[in-house]
Enzyme design. Structure first.
Site, PDB file in Angstrom:
ATOM      1  N   LYS A  72       5.121  72.491 -76.849  1.00  0.00           N
ATOM      2  CA  LYS A  72       6.242  71.599 -77.171  1.00  0.00           C
ATOM      3  C   LYS A  72       5.840  70.764 -78.382  1.00  0.00           C
ATOM      4  O   LYS A  72       4.667  70.377 -78.513  1.00  0.00           O
ATOM      5  CB  LYS A  72       6.491  70.694 -75.961  1.00  0.00           C
ATOM      6  CG  LYS A  72       7.661  69.748 -76.065  1.00  0.00           C
ATOM      7  CD  LYS A  72       7.808  68.970 -74.759  1.00  0.00           C
ATOM      8  CE  LYS A  72       9.038  68.095 -74.711  1.00  0.00           C
ATOM      9  NZ  LYS A  72       9.176  67.407 -73.411  1.00  0.00           N
ATOM     10  N   SER A 147      13.741  67.799 -71.378  1.00  0.00           N
ATOM     11  CA  SER A 147      13.643  67.884 -72.812  1.00  0.00           C
ATOM     12  C   SER A 147      12.820  69.067 -73.314  1.00  0.00           C
ATOM     13  O   SER A 147      12.870  69.380 -74.505  1.00  0.00           O
ATOM     14  CB  SER A 147      13.043  66.581 -73.371  1.00  0.00           C
ATOM     15  OG  SER A 147      11.724  66.396 -72.892  1.00  0.00           O
ATOM     16  N   SER A 171      11.230  66.593 -67.380  1.00  0.00           N
ATOM     17  CA  SER A 171      11.452  67.458 -68.541  1.00  0.00           C
ATOM     18  C   SER A 171      10.829  68.841 -68.480  1.00  0.00           C
ATOM     19  O   SER A 171      11.163  69.686 -69.311  1.00  0.00           O
ATOM     20  CB  SER A 171      10.965  66.767 -69.803  1.00  0.00           C
ATOM     21  OG  SER A 171      11.992  65.960 -70.275  1.00  0.00           O
TER      22      SER A 171
HETATM   23  N1  GLN Z   1      15.726  63.400 -68.590  1.00  0.00           N
HETATM   24  C1  GLN Z   1      14.715  62.387 -68.528  1.00  0.00           C
HETATM   25  C2  GLN Z   1      14.888  61.413 -69.668  1.00  0.00           C
HETATM   26  O1  GLN Z   1      15.738  61.646 -70.455  1.00  0.00           O
HETATM   27  C3  GLN Z   1      13.370  62.997 -68.520  1.00  0.00           C
HETATM   28  C4  GLN Z   1      12.717  63.149 -69.838  1.00  0.00           C
HETATM   29  C5  GLN Z   1      11.322  63.665 -69.776  1.00  0.00           C
HETATM   30  O2  GLN Z   1      10.801  63.998 -68.707  1.00  0.00           O
HETATM   31  N2  GLN Z   1      10.674  63.673 -70.941  1.00  0.00           N
HETATM   32  O3  GLN Z   1      14.201  60.453 -69.765  1.00  0.00           O
END
Ligand code: GLN
Length: 473
Positions: A72, A147, A171
């Site tokens: 990532k 994400s 994410s």
């Molecule tokens: N959807 C969550 C957020 O927007 C998780 C994001 C993540 O785990 N990086 O914060």
């Protein structure tokens, strides 16, 4: 083919690292899913050649030797552009490797490229990237999840065998769930965060995504080592679990207690719910015992998470100011103007929204009412899990109430998106490990699945239960 199978083939010299790399690069370059921000063709060929030499001489040195993977774009990579999916870092080339890149390089892995993600890991759909949204190849009308959406899609389309993503509040588990793949959020503190661009420091954890439970074990084995450069990294020594996890028989499930909090399952969409019920029945038929647990404070997890994560993000992102790193917008009118212009232009809307929310919660007049309260609630959530684990070995939970969201939904209502993180944020707040496994199909014929939650640093048992279950499918 998962990591373990590819490793066996490399060992038997049935295939070479260069062949594997060519196949993956080919798919990455032809991909129409926007899964990569950068593809590092030359570097990948060079890594593969080095593996080839090693393998010719002494066979693969680790499970990951000669296996193509992706990272990532939140992981710092020496000499390779690292953007965090943001315009503010669009041209940033780090002068060093972070822990994860360093370890995977040392293990002999072949980096194919850096995957697309929501800006600074903020989002659940991978539609908040400066480099554009990632498509879900299973059905382009739906998102791949975020994400770490680019990571999941790179594995799904076959351009990498596994991908390292991050999980602050879901994410890695959400994209795995939306794409029918497997992922593991390790316990907070297990793997060093050195060189992982920070979103929310008390929640962030790097997290692997792949095709099998054994893959998760191979990666955990490769990445567990104490690193003094992260003050929150727990000294656990090295671990050797891949063989053990791989050889776990289905009988391992016999007598295992799986905790279930029924209101969680009842709140899911009809087809997801019936799939989860089938999965539970499956566990019982395989010999596990289902026990009822109480997780009453988890209804506050969303508010707790969004206060803590935005507060920490507002503080972490202060370093992107147009002076230290990345984009600098200046009209020669002084420092403050440079800050304002660089940050206004360089950050996307979701990032700005979170910086504002977080700055508000941390401000002198509101600190006690919001941030402090959220930290107290975080403790109660942890305590709920602790008491639940007195009566069970692992906890079974949905990952999401629905299957993949339709494209563009995230752009309509940010708060509705936040609420969808209901099942993924609690274990992040409690620092617990979570293994996301696919199971059946739900609404729109898209994949669904569940997560098994383990005790703190209980990844070995969690993976063994997951492996035993995988064998009964
Ligand atoms: N959807 C969550 C957020 O927007 C998780 C994001 C993540 O785990 N990086 O914060």
């Amino acid at each position: 083919m998962d990591i373990f199978e590819a490793h066996q083939k490399l060992k038997a010299k049935e295939i070479s690292p260069s062949e594997l790399t060519r196949q993956c690069l080919d798919k990455a370059l032809k991909s129409k899913n926007n899964s990569f921000i950068s593809i590092v063709e030359d570097f990948a060929h060079q890594c593969a050649l080095e593996s080839e030499k090693r393998i010719q001489k002494n066979g693969p040195q680790t499970y990951l030797d000669g296996i193509p993977f992706s990272l990532k774009d939140l992981f710092i990579t020496k000499g390779i552009r690292t953007t965090a999916g943001s315009m503010i870092l669009a041209n940033y080339i780090p002068p060093y490797d972070g822990y994860v890149s360093e370890k995977l390089k040392k293990a002999g892995g072949t980096l194919i490229g850096k995957t697309n993600c929501d800006e600074f890991g903020m989002g659940s759909t991978n539609e908040n990237s400066y480099f554009g949204p990632v498509s879900n190849p299973l059905n382009r009308k739906f998102v791949p999840g975020g994400s770490s959406g680019g990571s999941a899609v790179s594995v799904l389309e076959g351009s990498s065998f596994y991908s390292m993503g991050t999980d602050t509040g879901g994410s890695i588990r959400l994209p795995a769930n939306f794409c029918g793949l497997i992922s593991l959020r390790p316990s907070y503190g297990r793997i060093s965060r050195y060189g992982q661009i920070a979103h929310s420091s008390s929640l962030d954890q790097c997290a692997p995504l792949g095709k099998s439970v054994t893959d998760m074990a191979c990666l955990l084995e490769a990445l567990t080592e104490y690193d003094v450069r992260d003050a929150t990294n727990v000294p656990l020594g090295t671990m050797s679990i891949a063989q053990d996890v791989h050889q776990t028989p289905p009988e391992h499930l016999k007598g295992k207690k799986i905790g279930v909090y029924a209101p969680f399952i009842d709140a899911c969409k009809p087809l997801v719910k019936s799939s989860l019920e089938k999965a539970l029945k499956h566990c019982e038929e395989a010999g596990a015992k289902i026990v009822t647990i109480d997780l009453r404070h988890l209804k506050y997890a969303i508010s707790t998470y969004y206060i803590i994560s935005t507060s920490e993000a507002s503080s972490n992102l202060a370093r992107f100011d147009g002076i230290h790193y990345g984009l600098r917008e200046s009209d020669g009118q002084g420092l403050e103007q440079t800050y304002q212009k660089s940050r206004s232009r360089g950050f996307g809307n979701e990032v700005k929204r979170r910086i504002l929310l977080g700055t508000y919660s941390l401000s002198a007049g509101y600190y006690d009412a919001y941030y402090k309260k959220a930290c107290q609630m975080r403790r109660l959530i942890f305590d709920d899990f602790q008491s639940a684990f007195k009566s069970c070995d692992v906890i079974f939970s949905p990952v999401c109430a629905s299957t993949a969201f339709p494209v563009d939904m995230s752009q309509k209502s940010p708060t509705e998106m936040y609420i969808n993180d209901f099942y993924t944020v609690p274990i992040a707040l409690a620092g617990l490990p979570g293994l996301a496994l696919p199971y059946g199909k739900g609404e729109n014929d898209l994949p669904t699945g569940f997560q098994l939650i383990g005790k703190p640093f209980g990844e070995k048992e969690l993976l063994k239960i997951g492996r035993a279950l995988e064998l009964t499918y």
